[in-house]
Design a protein around this motif. Sequence first.
Motif, PDB file in Angstrom:
ATOM      1  N   ASN A 102       0.845  -1.197   0.000  1.00  0.00           N
ATOM      2  CA  ASN A 102       0.000   0.000   0.000  1.00  0.00           C
ATOM      3  C   ASN A 102       0.881   1.248   0.000  1.00  0.00           C
ATOM      4  OD1 ASN A 102      -2.782  -1.009   2.214  1.00  0.00           O
ATOM      5  ND2 ASN A 102      -2.038  -1.845   0.296  1.00  0.00           N
ATOM      6  N   PRO A 103       0.343   2.366  -0.513  1.00  0.00           N
ATOM      7  CA  PRO A 103       1.076   3.625  -0.371  1.00  0.00           C
ATOM      8  C   PRO A 103       1.374   3.880   1.113  1.00  0.00           C
ATOM      9  CG  PRO A 103      -0.817   3.923  -1.827  1.00  0.00           C
ATOM     10  CD  PRO A 103      -0.931   2.544  -1.245  1.00  0.00           C
ATOM     11  N   ASN A 104       2.556   4.434   1.379  1.00  0.00           N
ATOM     12  CA  ASN A 104       2.980   4.790   2.742  1.00  0.00           C
ATOM     13  C   ASN A 104       3.206   3.616   3.684  1.00  0.00           C
ATOM     14  OD1 ASN A 104       3.102   7.627   2.435  1.00  0.00           O
ATOM     15  ND2 ASN A 104       0.868   7.651   2.396  1.00  0.00           N
ATOM     16  N   LYS A 128       7.598   1.226   1.539  1.00  0.00           N
ATOM     17  CA  LYS A 128       8.249   0.570   0.398  1.00  0.00           C
ATOM     18  C   LYS A 128       9.569   1.229  -0.003  1.00  0.00           C
ATOM     19  CE  LYS A 128       5.183   0.512  -2.720  1.00  0.00           C
ATOM     20  NZ  LYS A 128       6.101   1.253  -3.583  1.00  0.00           N
ATOM     21  N   THR A 129       9.490   2.543  -0.180  1.00  0.00           N
ATOM     22  CA  THR A 129      10.694   3.246  -0.625  1.00  0.00           C
ATOM     23  C   THR A 129      11.780   3.217   0.447  1.00  0.00           C
ATOM     24  OG1 THR A 129       9.381   4.624  -2.098  1.00  0.00           O
ATOM     25  CG2 THR A 129      11.565   5.453  -1.509  1.00  0.00           C
ATOM     26  N   THR A 130      11.361   3.320   1.705  1.00  0.00           N
ATOM     27  CA  THR A 130      12.324   3.255   2.811  1.00  0.00           C
ATOM     28  C   THR A 130      13.031   1.901   2.806  1.00  0.00           C
ATOM     29  OG1 THR A 130      10.822   4.654   4.097  1.00  0.00           O
ATOM     30  CG2 THR A 130      12.561   3.516   5.313  1.00  0.00           C
ATOM     31  N   ASN A 179       6.071  -4.367   8.415  1.00  0.00           N
ATOM     32  CA  ASN A 179       6.772  -3.128   8.760  1.00  0.00           C
ATOM     33  C   ASN A 179       6.025  -2.324   9.827  1.00  0.00           C
ATOM     34  OD1 ASN A 179       8.918  -1.343   8.383  1.00  0.00           O
ATOM     35  ND2 ASN A 179       7.781  -0.111   6.901  1.00  0.00           N
ATOM     36  N   MET A 180       6.663  -1.246  10.270  1.00  0.00           N
ATOM     37  CA  MET A 180       6.067  -0.318  11.248  1.00  0.00           C
ATOM     38  C   MET A 180       5.784  -1.013  12.576  1.00  0.00           C
ATOM     39  SD  MET A 180       5.389   2.595   9.435  1.00  0.00           S
ATOM     40  CE  MET A 180       5.293   3.033   7.694  1.00  0.00           C
ATOM     41  N   ASP A 223       7.407  -0.683  15.182  1.00  0.00           N
ATOM     42  CA  ASP A 223       7.578   0.314  16.251  1.00  0.00           C
ATOM     43  C   ASP A 223       6.284   1.089  16.491  1.00  0.00           C
ATOM     44  OD1 ASP A 223       7.902   1.415  13.683  1.00  0.00           O
ATOM     45  OD2 ASP A 223       9.100   3.087  14.430  1.00  0.00           O
ATOM     46  N   VAL A 224       5.590   1.404  15.380  1.00  0.00           N
ATOM     47  CA  VAL A 224       4.332   2.147  15.492  1.00  0.00           C
ATOM     48  C   VAL A 224       3.280   1.281  16.187  1.00  0.00           C
ATOM     49  CG1 VAL A 224       2.512   3.343  14.206  1.00  0.00           C
ATOM     50  CG2 VAL A 224       4.876   3.428  13.379  1.00  0.00           C
ATOM     51  N   MET A 277       9.578  -6.052  10.992  1.00  0.00           N
ATOM     52  CA  MET A 277      10.696  -5.130  10.801  1.00  0.00           C
ATOM     53  C   MET A 277      10.345  -3.666  11.063  1.00  0.00           C
ATOM     54  SD  MET A 277      11.307  -5.421   6.727  1.00  0.00           S
ATOM     55  CE  MET A 277      12.880  -4.616   6.977  1.00  0.00           C
ATOM     56  N   VAL A 278      11.382  -2.865  11.120  1.00  0.00           N
ATOM     57  CA  VAL A 278      11.243  -1.409  11.146  1.00  0.00           C
ATOM     58  C   VAL A 278      12.143  -0.895  10.030  1.00  0.00           C
ATOM     59  CG1 VAL A 278      11.519   0.702  12.522  1.00  0.00           C
ATOM     60  CG2 VAL A 278      10.883  -1.431  13.653  1.00  0.00           C
ATOM     61  N   ALA A 279      11.557  -0.640   8.888  1.00  0.00           N
ATOM     62  CA  ALA A 279      12.361  -0.278   7.711  1.00  0.00           C
ATOM     63  C   ALA A 279      13.183   0.983   7.954  1.00  0.00           C
ATOM     64  CB  ALA A 279      11.458  -0.105   6.490  1.00  0.00           C
ATOM     65  N   ARG A 280      12.619   1.904   8.742  1.00  0.00           N
ATOM     66  CA  ARG A 280      13.284   3.186   8.963  1.00  0.00           C
ATOM     67  C   ARG A 280      14.627   3.033   9.659  1.00  0.00           C
ATOM     68  NH1 ARG A 280       9.523   8.213  10.216  1.00  0.00           N
ATOM     69  NH2 ARG A 280       9.690   7.789  12.426  1.00  0.00           N
TER      70      ARG A 280
HETATM   71  P1  GDP Z   1       5.973   4.198   0.529  1.00  0.00           P
HETATM   72  O1  GDP Z   1       4.880   5.141   0.140  1.00  0.00           O
HETATM   73  O2  GDP Z   1       5.429   2.825   0.732  1.00  0.00           O
HETATM   74  O3  GDP Z   1       7.131   4.213  -0.405  1.00  0.00           O
HETATM   75  O4  GDP Z   1       6.445   4.643   1.982  1.00  0.00           O
HETATM   76  P2  GDP Z   1       7.750   5.429   2.430  1.00  0.00           P
HETATM   77  O5  GDP Z   1       8.954   4.567   2.377  1.00  0.00           O
HETATM   78  O6  GDP Z   1       7.815   6.718   1.688  1.00  0.00           O
HETATM   79  O7  GDP Z   1       7.411   5.666   3.951  1.00  0.00           O
HETATM   80  C1  GDP Z   1       6.310   6.429   4.389  1.00  0.00           C
HETATM   81  C2  GDP Z   1       6.667   7.095   5.733  1.00  0.00           C
HETATM   82  O8  GDP Z   1       6.793   6.088   6.731  1.00  0.00           O
HETATM   83  C3  GDP Z   1       7.997   7.827   5.715  1.00  0.00           C
HETATM   84  O9  GDP Z   1       7.869   8.973   6.507  1.00  0.00           O
HETATM   85  C4  GDP Z   1       8.959   6.825   6.348  1.00  0.00           C
HETATM   86  O10 GDP Z   1      10.050   7.447   6.989  1.00  0.00           O
HETATM   87  C5  GDP Z   1       8.071   6.155   7.357  1.00  0.00           C
HETATM   88  N1  GDP Z   1       8.479   4.776   7.703  1.00  0.00           N
HETATM   89  C6  GDP Z   1       8.868   3.779   6.877  1.00  0.00           C
HETATM   90  N2  GDP Z   1       9.124   2.658   7.568  1.00  0.00           N
HETATM   91  C7  GDP Z   1       8.886   2.934   8.865  1.00  0.00           C
HETATM   92  C8  GDP Z   1       8.947   2.152  10.077  1.00  0.00           C
HETATM   93  O11 GDP Z   1       9.241   0.953  10.102  1.00  0.00           O
HETATM   94  N3  GDP Z   1       8.609   2.806  11.229  1.00  0.00           N
HETATM   95  C9  GDP Z   1       8.237   4.111  11.240  1.00  0.00           C
HETATM   96  N4  GDP Z   1       7.919   4.650  12.405  1.00  0.00           N
HETATM   97  N5  GDP Z   1       8.152   4.856  10.122  1.00  0.00           N
HETATM   98  C10 GDP Z   1       8.476   4.276   8.946  1.00  0.00           C
END
Ligand code: GDP
Length: 280
Positions: free
Chosen positions: A10-12, A15-17, A115-116, A118-119, A143-146
């Motif tokens: 899904n968007p956000n 993925k890109t992270t 992912n996420m 931590d959230v 995981m926590v991609a960030r």
């Molecule tokens: P995409 O739209 O799927 O490509 O999502 P992005 O990679 O752009 O990430 C969307 C937002 O979520 C960004 O602000 C990232 O820094 C944040 N993010 C990505 N992975 C994580 C994670 O594991 N934990 C947290 N807290 N934030 C994350």
Amino acid sequence: MAITIALAGNPNSGKTTLFNALTGARQHVGNYPGVTVEKKQGICTAENQIFDIVDLPGTYSLSAYSMEEVVARDFIVNEKPAMIVNIVDGSNLERNLYLTLQFMEMGANVCIALNMMDVAGKRGVTIDVEKLSLLLGLPVVPMVARTGKGRAQLLKTVADHVGSRPAPLKISYGRDIDDTLDEMEERIRSDHFLTDQYPCRWVALKYLENDAQVLEAGKAHFSEIHEWLSAVALKLSRHLETTLDTHPEGMIADQRYGFITSILKQGVISHTLDPNRLAW
Ligand code: GDP
Ligand code: K
Ligand code: MG
């Protein structure tokens, strides 16, 4: 030789992270052929393998309503990636798994990057990863991609599963739809209709969902079967409208969500009273 891995979600969802965490600076940006949708591709070496990683457009579904959905779907169908790493936002599981289910219905080789975490942890939500994996029949890596947490485990899991060819997931859409699907699937299989591209049941499903892209391909391919499938789909559509005041597309979506809910209900998600207890 490089092994193609598609990142989808899904968007956000991150993925890109994750793409950046996997490929670092070894990436390049282009376009998918014929469209203005950006295509990011990068190399990741791990587990004695070279992975060619493609960041697919973010989508909520795999219908043919948006260019992003068509691009993501076409890539999977035409390029046949060895594996789809489906990034799932663990803090929004139910909604995200709707896309996962559709990859499974396509018979794609999927693993979930959950992912996420931590959230989810901050919200006091605990996910039983093993149970989720067992109930879906897919590898799931939290995981926590960030921060890159879970990256090594994800790559190991990908390396372990790249050769898998799972059978397409078959879920029940209720008796009316299931009976019609069976009938359509049989004809599709015996006539090899579009089966060089798609699984039989998936083609049938797409006729019921009135999918513009598959209908167009079907019409161009062999009009007689196309007409028959369209007529069967229309008949079911009228029947559902008369008897249940619904239509196949709506019912299919409802049943997909029902399938996900029934999995999540089996103790996959639990809430802790103390949200300060961070697992991640
Ligand atoms: P995409 O739209 O799927 O490509 O999502 P992005 O990679 O752009 O990430 C969307 C937002 O979520 C960004 O602000 C990232 O820094 C944040 N993010 C990505 N992975 C994580 C994670 O594991 N934990 C947290 N807290 N934030 C994350
Ligand atoms: K984004
Ligand atoms: Mg992105």
